[in-house]
Design an enzyme around this catalytic site. Structure first.
Site, PDB file in Angstrom:
ATOM      1  CG  LEU A 113      -1.933   1.070   1.425  1.00 16.89           C
ATOM      2  CD1 LEU A 113      -2.976   1.037   0.308  1.00 16.89           C
ATOM      3  CD2 LEU A 113      -2.656   0.915   2.777  1.00 16.89           C
TER       4      LEU A 113
ATOM      5  CD  GLU B  12      -1.227  -3.849   9.823  1.00 18.84           C
ATOM      6  OE1 GLU B  12      -2.389  -3.926  10.226  1.00 18.84           O
ATOM      7  OE2 GLU B  12      -0.440  -4.801   9.811  1.00 18.84           O
TER       8      GLU B  12
ATOM      9  NE  ARG C 208      -5.235   1.233  10.536  1.00 16.70           N
ATOM     10  CZ  ARG C 208      -5.765   2.164   9.777  1.00 16.70           C
ATOM     11  NH1 ARG C 208      -7.017   2.543   9.977  1.00 16.70           N
ATOM     12  NH2 ARG C 208      -5.056   2.736   8.832  1.00 16.70           N
TER      13      ARG C 208
ATOM     14  CD  GLU D 263       1.879  10.681  14.976  1.00 13.21           C
ATOM     15  OE1 GLU D 263       1.968   9.604  14.354  1.00 13.21           O
ATOM     16  OE2 GLU D 263       2.567  10.938  15.973  1.00 13.21           O
TER      17      GLU D 263
ATOM     18  N   GLY E 117      21.326  -1.003  33.916  1.00 11.51           N
ATOM     19  CA  GLY E 117      22.280  -1.164  32.813  1.00 11.51           C
ATOM     20  C   GLY E 117      22.053  -2.425  31.995  1.00 11.51           C
TER      21      GLY E 117
ATOM     22  NE  ARG F 221      20.550  -4.749  40.879  1.00 10.26           N
ATOM     23  CZ  ARG F 221      21.840  -4.821  40.628  1.00 10.26           C
ATOM     24  NH1 ARG F 221      22.431  -6.017  40.533  1.00 10.26           N
ATOM     25  NH2 ARG F 221      22.547  -3.738  40.475  1.00 10.26           N
TER      26      ARG F 221
ATOM     27  CD  GLN G  46      15.080   4.280  33.885  1.00 10.66           C
ATOM     28  OE1 GLN G  46      15.251   4.190  32.675  1.00 10.66           O
ATOM     29  NE2 GLN G  46      15.809   5.067  34.646  1.00 10.66           N
TER      30      GLN G  46
HETATM   31  N1  COS Z   1     -13.873   0.904   5.802  1.00  7.51           N
HETATM   32  C1  COS Z   1     -14.656   1.124   4.709  1.00  7.51           C
HETATM   33  N2  COS Z   1     -14.735   2.343   4.097  1.00  7.51           N
HETATM   34  C2  COS Z   1     -13.979   3.335   4.600  1.00  7.51           C
HETATM   35  C3  COS Z   1     -13.146   3.165   5.713  1.00  7.51           C
HETATM   36  C4  COS Z   1     -13.136   1.903   6.321  1.00  7.51           C
HETATM   37  N3  COS Z   1     -12.361   1.655   7.394  1.00  7.51           N
HETATM   38  N4  COS Z   1     -12.534   4.344   6.000  1.00  7.51           N
HETATM   39  C5  COS Z   1     -12.982   5.222   5.091  1.00  7.51           C
HETATM   40  N5  COS Z   1     -13.850   4.601   4.250  1.00  7.51           N
HETATM   41  C6  COS Z   1     -14.573   5.249   3.157  1.00  7.51           C
HETATM   42  C7  COS Z   1     -15.229   6.530   3.664  1.00  7.51           C
HETATM   43  O1  COS Z   1     -16.513   6.265   4.193  1.00  7.51           O
HETATM   44  C8  COS Z   1     -15.292   7.368   2.407  1.00  7.51           C
HETATM   45  O2  COS Z   1     -16.375   6.939   1.615  1.00  7.51           O
HETATM   46  P1  COS Z   1     -17.518   7.997   1.154  1.00  7.51           P
HETATM   47  O3  COS Z   1     -16.769   9.056   0.384  1.00  7.51           O
HETATM   48  O4  COS Z   1     -18.431   7.174   0.319  1.00  7.51           O
HETATM   49  O5  COS Z   1     -18.119   8.515   2.404  1.00  7.51           O
HETATM   50  C9  COS Z   1     -14.037   6.986   1.650  1.00  7.51           C
HETATM   51  O6  COS Z   1     -13.670   5.679   2.149  1.00  7.51           O
HETATM   52  C10 COS Z   1     -12.895   7.977   1.874  1.00  7.51           C
HETATM   53  O7  COS Z   1     -12.706   8.116   3.270  1.00  7.51           O
HETATM   54  P2  COS Z   1     -12.014   9.400   3.917  1.00  7.51           P
HETATM   55  O8  COS Z   1     -12.638  10.635   3.321  1.00  7.51           O
HETATM   56  O9  COS Z   1     -12.025   9.252   5.383  1.00  7.51           O
HETATM   57  O10 COS Z   1     -10.522   9.257   3.332  1.00  7.51           O
HETATM   58  P3  COS Z   1      -9.216  10.125   3.556  1.00  7.51           P
HETATM   59  O11 COS Z   1      -8.517  10.233   2.266  1.00  7.51           O
HETATM   60  O12 COS Z   1      -9.565  11.385   4.291  1.00  7.51           O
HETATM   61  O13 COS Z   1      -8.233   9.213   4.450  1.00  7.51           O
HETATM   62  C11 COS Z   1      -7.344   7.918   6.272  1.00  7.51           C
HETATM   63  C12 COS Z   1      -8.578   8.471   5.474  1.00  7.51           C
HETATM   64  C13 COS Z   1      -6.276   8.956   6.558  1.00  7.51           C
HETATM   65  C14 COS Z   1      -7.952   7.466   7.562  1.00  7.51           C
HETATM   66  C15 COS Z   1      -6.736   6.743   5.479  1.00  7.51           C
HETATM   67  O14 COS Z   1      -6.080   7.197   4.330  1.00  7.51           O
HETATM   68  C16 COS Z   1      -5.800   5.897   6.302  1.00  7.51           C
HETATM   69  O15 COS Z   1      -6.230   5.051   7.093  1.00  7.51           O
HETATM   70  N6  COS Z   1      -4.468   6.097   6.114  1.00  7.51           N
HETATM   71  C17 COS Z   1      -3.462   5.277   6.759  1.00  7.51           C
HETATM   72  C18 COS Z   1      -3.160   4.112   5.909  1.00  7.51           C
HETATM   73  C19 COS Z   1      -2.221   3.176   6.521  1.00  7.51           C
HETATM   74  O16 COS Z   1      -2.579   2.482   7.451  1.00  7.51           O
HETATM   75  N7  COS Z   1      -1.002   3.151   5.960  1.00  7.51           N
HETATM   76  C20 COS Z   1       0.001   2.283   6.431  1.00  7.51           C
HETATM   77  C21 COS Z   1       0.327   1.335   5.347  1.00  7.51           C
HETATM   78  S1  COS Z   1      -0.289  -0.243   5.583  1.00  7.51           S
HETATM   79  S2  COS Z   1       1.175  -1.113   6.521  1.00  7.51           S
END
Ligand code: COS
Length: 395
Positions: free
Chosen positions: A133, A374, A253, A378, A351, A278, A347
């Site tokens: 991803l 994942e 997650r 933040e 050491g 200890r 801690q």
């Molecule tokens: N399950 C199903 N649908 C989801 C969802 C979920 N968990 N989260 C969001 N959606 C849907 C939303 O409902 C929205 O749909 P509608 O437009 O029809 O309402 C759409 O997807 C877009 O969602 P949103 O507007 O919240 O998207 P953003 O671009 O604002 O981003 C975050 C959302 C930041 C939360 C997302 O990009 C994220 O989780 N990023 C982190 C990814 C990650 O974990 N990366 C690490 C790599 S994997 S090791």
């Protein structure tokens, strides 16, 4: 003896309690002796996949129609297994988790043919999966990814041509197949992505870099150069990619939280043993209020993390369509609190806690990435805030 009283919580069925005991005794026999042999992480990760497959544990990573234990993934079982494996070895937990994360998008959204070809053998430990991803320009902002999958009709069926780079890919270099997310352009942003399963030996897919990290595990960067993938390898419909990725992360997650919980429990056990053994100033560390206060805080954090992790897992297992808020809370709190618990365990060891090879030193390195991968802490806070604000609309 580690505290097992949480298994009496009402989140669990009798089968979960049996599972927790069975995986614990298996791990004690099969994993502990390998704990420190991390010279060749690829070989060790592969051997864990094979062992976990032979012992049947990977059947929890795939659904029943692909040879798995349950009709749909049972998140409480995934969490109990991850938590237990993490207490023994971060790499064993990693090997287990990646078989699930790397195949769940296919088992949730793939055709029957894709499931049989790519998921069944993952559940037997005969194929290794991966989830691609993140990109060099960012892993958090999924909707803005730039890897492109362009539809192309070559005359004998539909094909997509992939170009772009994915990085921080766990199992990158040892996986047999990658679930890859790319822009197909049906709409701007989140609605213009699709997901594909791509064989590791597909021409045009190259492992362009291997990445070394503080707690070694197979990790790499993948470059796609005019990589042709049949349209039949798409997961779901064109434009479903964001949904595919988020639905997969909704399951996994909470399990990252479970892994952090396993690390924290191990750290607490090590700290208790150290405090009892200890002596300083004529008494055991465990008799000193300053140390007792630390142990009390650690124990509270471990239980609070466990409550959030198993609340999220239980909610998903009850059939909730989305557990985004619960899963994010579990991952955020369990990983952040595990970092604090492990830091205190170091801690209390003084050491010796920072000597290479000490269990708490290893845990200190193992936990760090969990606050990033994942979905960073933040991002989890953003998700929780969004869900909380949406839930309060109309108040
Ligand atoms: N399950 C199903 N649908 C989801 C969802 C979920 N968990 N989260 C969001 N959606 C849907 C939303 O409902 C929205 O749909 P509608 O437009 O029809 O309402 C759409 O997807 C877009 O969602 P949103 O507007 O919240 O998207 P953003 O671009 O604002 O981003 C975050 C959302 C930041 C939360 C997302 O990009 C994220 O989780 N990023 C982190 C990814 C990650 O974990 N990366 C690490 C790599 S994997 S090791």
């Amino acid at each position: 003896m580690p505290d097992r009283s949480y298994l009496d919580w009402p989140f669990f069925d009798p089968a979960h309690r049996e599972l927790a005991d069975a995986i614990d005794s298996w791990a004690a026999d099969e994993i502990a002796p390998h704990e420190d042999q991390e010279d060749d992480v690829d070989a060790l990760a592969r051997s864990f996949v094979e062992k976990l497959g032979k012992a049947g544990w990977l059947e929890y990573c795939v659904p029943a129609d692909c040879g798995g234990k349950f009709e749909t993934l049972d998140v409480r079982s995934l969490c109990l297994i991850r938590e237990t494996l993490a207490r023994y070895s971060g790499l064993a937990d990693f090997a287990f988790a990646m078989q699930g994360l790397g195949s769940a998008s296919i088992s949730l959204f793939g055709s029957d043919a894709l499931k049989q070809k790519y998921v069944t053998d993952v559940g037997r430990g005969k194929r290794i999966g991966a989830f691609a991803l993140s990109e060099p320009a960012g892993g958090s902002d999924v909707a803005n990814m730039t890897t492109e999958a362009r539809p192309y009709d070559n005359g004998d069926g539909d094909t997509y041509i992939l170009n772009g780079t994915k990085t921080w890919i766990s199992n990158g270099g040892i996986a047999d197949q990658y679930v890859v997310f790319a822009r197909t352009g049906e709409a701007p942003g989140a609605k213009g992505l699709s997901a594909f399963v791509v064989d590791a030996d597909n021409p045009g897919l190259e492992i362009s870099e291997r990445i070394d990290v503080i707690a070694p595990h197979p990790l790499g960067t993948i470059t796609f150069t005019d990589c042709r993938v049949p349209a039949s390898h798409r997961l779901g419909e064109p434009g479903d990619g964001f949904k595919v990725s988020m639905s997969t992360l909704d399951i996994f997650r909470a399990t990252v939280g479970a892994s952090a919980l396993g690390f924290a429990r191990r750290a607490l056990d090590e700290a208790i043993a150290r405090a009892k053994a200890r002596e300083a100033f004529g008494q055991h560390l465990s008799d000193m209020p300053v140390i007792q206060t630390k142990l009390a805080e650690m124990a509270v954090q471990v239980d609070a993390a466990a409550l959030l992790v198993y609340r999220a897992a239980w909610t998903k297992d009850q059939g909730a369509p989305r557990v985004t808020r619960e899963a994010s809370m579990a991952k955020l709190y369990a990983t952040e609190s595990a970092q604090k618990v492990i830091d205190e365990a170091v801690q209390i060891h003084g050491g010796t806690g920072v000597v290479s090879g000490n269990t708490v030193e290893r845990l200190y390195r193992e936990i760090r990435a969990l606050r990033i991968y994942e979905g960073t802490s933040e991002i989890q806070r953003l998700v929780i805030a969004g869900q909380t604000l949406a839930g309060s609309e109309g108040n």
